[in-house]
Design an enzyme around this catalytic site. Sequence first.
Site, PDB file in Angstrom:
ATOM      1  CE  LYS A   1      -4.198  -0.323   4.636  1.00 15.66           C
ATOM      2  NZ  LYS A   1      -5.448   0.363   5.026  1.00 15.66           N
TER       3      LYS A   1
ATOM      4  CG  HIS B   1      -2.135  -0.855   1.066  1.00 20.17           C
ATOM      5  ND1 HIS B   1      -2.111  -2.194   1.384  1.00 20.17           N
ATOM      6  CD2 HIS B   1      -3.393  -0.605   0.619  1.00 20.17           C
ATOM      7  CE1 HIS B   1      -3.302  -2.726   1.147  1.00 20.17           C
ATOM      8  NE2 HIS B   1      -4.100  -1.783   0.680  1.00 20.17           N
TER       9      HIS B   1
END
Length: 239
Positions: A140, A136
């Site tokens: 995040k 990600h």
Amino acid sequence: MPKIALLGYGKMGKTIEQLALDAGDEIVLRLNADNATALTARNLQQADVAIDFSHPQTGFKHVEACLKAGVPVVSGTTGWLDRFEEAKTHCLQQKGAFFYASNFSIGVNLFFALNQKLAELMNDWPAYQPSMTEIHHTQKLDAPSGTAITLSEDIAARLKRVEGWHEGTDAAEGQIPIQAIREEEVKGTHEIRYASAVDTITIRHEAHSREGFAKGALQAAHWLIGRKGVFGMSDMLGL
């Protein structure tokens, strides 16, 4: 068209906003860290439904506030699931409406179904050991991702030799090792591998933009209005 409260006004919130406005919806509240005091029952009750993509530390607070105000709430915030059962209890006590998904992408939810089926098949093939990688963007905050945890829990529920998951490569026997990688501008990639001494079977989902997640969240918000109870993507999609 529905009036929507956006709880969390980062990249995802702004993507949902644009799709909602294009659909003719009205945004009546945009909540972020700068106006956190606007999270009041009076402000929430202007909305027909709320959508929360905020922060792990505020996810439960936002869901609880919506349920107390009698406003249906869709949550895509991960990292607070240690209080998920408490949120479900609040919803049922308040006779409210609560929709949670670790991932709102239609493709990811088809991937969930594929993962579940593959895990069931692997009960007959003990030579294959599962592992997972998720990648990600660097913004995040939680790791592993909520999607990776859902995938691993789905495997554990169906594959008898798996009892849980572990972040990192040093997992104990019976645990799925999950490698969580953070890179710039990665929207979300999840890969599940079953490796044996002679070959490896891999299934993979890679998101190309945030729009797929935002479309699913907005669809869930429209679907939730008028319902009572606790729901997820499998309820909406009939998977």
